[in-house]
Design an enzyme around this catalytic site. Sequence first.
Site, PDB file in Angstrom:
ATOM      1  N   GLY A  10       5.215   1.475   6.753  1.00 51.55           N
ATOM      2  CA  GLY A  10       4.312   2.445   6.144  1.00 51.55           C
ATOM      3  C   GLY A  10       3.734   2.049   4.804  1.00 51.55           C
ATOM      4  O   GLY A  10       3.203   2.897   4.082  1.00 51.55           O
ATOM      5  N   ILE A  11       3.819   0.751   4.458  1.00 58.74           N
ATOM      6  CA  ILE A  11       3.293   0.310   3.160  1.00 58.74           C
ATOM      7  C   ILE A  11       2.300  -0.852   3.324  1.00 58.74           C
ATOM      8  O   ILE A  11       2.202  -1.721   2.465  1.00 58.74           O
ATOM      9  CB  ILE A  11       4.413  -0.079   2.172  1.00 58.74           C
ATOM     10  CG1 ILE A  11       5.389  -1.071   2.803  1.00 58.74           C
ATOM     11  CG2 ILE A  11       5.129   1.163   1.689  1.00 58.74           C
ATOM     12  CD1 ILE A  11       6.446  -1.590   1.828  1.00 58.74           C
ATOM     13  N   GLY A  12       1.581  -0.847   4.413  1.00 52.37           N
ATOM     14  CA  GLY A  12       0.543  -1.864   4.595  1.00 52.37           C
ATOM     15  C   GLY A  12       0.974  -2.968   5.521  1.00 52.37           C
ATOM     16  O   GLY A  12       0.379  -3.184   6.572  1.00 52.37           O
ATOM     17  N   GLY A  13       2.010  -3.709   5.154  1.00 46.58           N
ATOM     18  CA  GLY A  13       2.583  -4.729   6.007  1.00 46.58           C
ATOM     19  C   GLY A  13       1.540  -5.635   6.635  1.00 46.58           C
ATOM     20  O   GLY A  13       0.847  -6.388   5.951  1.00 46.58           O
ATOM     21  N   GLY A  14       1.429  -5.568   7.968  1.00 45.29           N
ATOM     22  CA  GLY A  14       0.495  -6.404   8.692  1.00 45.29           C
ATOM     23  C   GLY A  14      -0.944  -6.174   8.276  1.00 45.29           C
ATOM     24  O   GLY A  14      -1.750  -7.116   8.240  1.00 45.29           O
ATOM     25  N   SER A  15      -1.299  -4.936   7.946  1.00 42.98           N
ATOM     26  CA  SER A  15      -2.664  -4.638   7.506  1.00 42.98           C
ATOM     27  C   SER A  15      -2.976  -5.357   6.200  1.00 42.98           C
ATOM     28  O   SER A  15      -4.050  -5.945   6.034  1.00 42.98           O
ATOM     29  CB  SER A  15      -2.852  -3.127   7.329  1.00 42.98           C
ATOM     30  OG  SER A  15      -2.723  -2.444   8.555  1.00 42.98           O
ATOM     31  N   VAL A  69       8.886  -4.821   7.876  1.00 45.56           N
ATOM     32  CA  VAL A  69       7.943  -4.641   8.977  1.00 45.56           C
ATOM     33  C   VAL A  69       7.961  -3.181   9.420  1.00 45.56           C
ATOM     34  O   VAL A  69       9.008  -2.522   9.395  1.00 45.56           O
ATOM     35  CB  VAL A  69       8.317  -5.565  10.147  1.00 45.56           C
ATOM     36  CG1 VAL A  69       7.397  -5.337  11.337  1.00 45.56           C
ATOM     37  CG2 VAL A  69       8.261  -7.026   9.697  1.00 45.56           C
ATOM     38  N   ALA A  70       6.798  -2.672   9.831  1.00 45.09           N
ATOM     39  CA  ALA A  70       6.679  -1.299  10.349  1.00 45.09           C
ATOM     40  C   ALA A  70       7.290  -0.301   9.370  1.00 45.09           C
ATOM     41  O   ALA A  70       8.153   0.506   9.713  1.00 45.09           O
ATOM     42  CB  ALA A  70       7.350  -1.179  11.719  1.00 45.09           C
ATOM     43  N   ASP A  78      -5.957   0.749   8.537  1.00 45.42           N
ATOM     44  CA  ASP A  78      -5.692   0.568   7.107  1.00 45.42           C
ATOM     45  C   ASP A  78      -6.267  -0.722   6.535  1.00 45.42           C
ATOM     46  O   ASP A  78      -6.275  -0.909   5.314  1.00 45.42           O
ATOM     47  CB  ASP A  78      -4.182   0.572   6.837  1.00 45.42           C
ATOM     48  CG  ASP A  78      -3.562   1.950   6.945  1.00 45.42           C
ATOM     49  OD1 ASP A  78      -4.311   2.931   7.065  1.00 45.42           O
ATOM     50  OD2 ASP A  78      -2.318   2.038   6.922  1.00 45.42           O
ATOM     51  N   LYS A 123       0.839  -1.199   0.000  1.00 44.08           N
ATOM     52  CA  LYS A 123       0.000   0.000   0.000  1.00 44.08           C
ATOM     53  C   LYS A 123       0.875   1.251   0.000  1.00 44.08           C
ATOM     54  O   LYS A 123       1.883   1.312   0.686  1.00 44.08           O
ATOM     55  CB  LYS A 123      -0.895  -0.018   1.252  1.00 44.08           C
ATOM     56  CG  LYS A 123      -1.757   1.221   1.452  1.00 44.08           C
ATOM     57  CD  LYS A 123      -1.278   2.216   2.507  1.00 44.08           C
ATOM     58  CE  LYS A 123      -0.536   1.779   3.677  1.00 44.08           C
ATOM     59  NZ  LYS A 123      -0.044   2.915   4.522  1.00 44.08           N
TER      60      LYS A 123
END
Length: 277
Positions: A98-103, A95-96, A136, A10
């Site tokens: 700002g491009i979606g990652g876990g979301s 990880v962590a 997100d 993202k």
Amino acid sequence: MTNEETAYAKINLALHVRERRPDGYHRIETIFAFLDQGDVISVEPADQLALEISGPFAKGLSSTDNLVLQAARRLAELSGVARGARLHLDKRLPVASGIGGGSADAAATLRLLNRFWGLGHSLATLADMAKPLGADVPACVHNRTCRGTGIGQDLAIIADDELQGYAALLINPLVAVSTGDIFAAWDGIDRGPLGEGTVMAVARSGRNDLQKPAVALVPILTDMLQMLDGSEPIMAQMSGSGATCFALYDTLAAAAEAERHCRQATDNIWTMKGEFR
């Protein structure tokens, strides 16, 4: 039926922070866009829910307390599913960052298990189910260009062809950034709403209000942005709360050339290029 789903990266093409709410969330206006690359979630039949994680960014991630499992459990509970699933996360995105990652992982899990369990929920229903999982996650469920307001969960889908043909280069200094710390460092000044017009016009006239506090906390972001600016992109900016920065180009070949120059400048970075979905 495919047994895997991509958790697409993202990008916030613009992110205007309007106010800090009493509940600790922030009211924002943003443009979400998604590249054609990301993490990959796969599934096999199993008696219980379980998760395995591999990939270049798997280190340190919990396989028992993870948004992927939280999403799976929530979908099962709300849908009355008693079956299990063995999930596998190929963690390709930092990880962590700002491009979606876990979301995006949670969203991909909802889409995958909705298909695997034959539930037939619409994306709108899945996005509604996803709201408690993170601000997100609903946008990542749709994984289409959209305008987000409220805390980012009030979504207006934008025509898919507005970003067709454009490409992006992502660059991350391999520094994890706490979303909470960056939002806490925001100065509280409302600098106005997003503009109107095409996605690209709104993005180019917009800003990321979290970029200044992020640069203050992670000074190396200045170097990342300068490298991207040097490639003469359409625009370059930080995504989300960082630390990933992005640049937009007219073609994937231009993004690849910019990636090559960034890689020549420094080895201690992660990069990814892609086209918009």
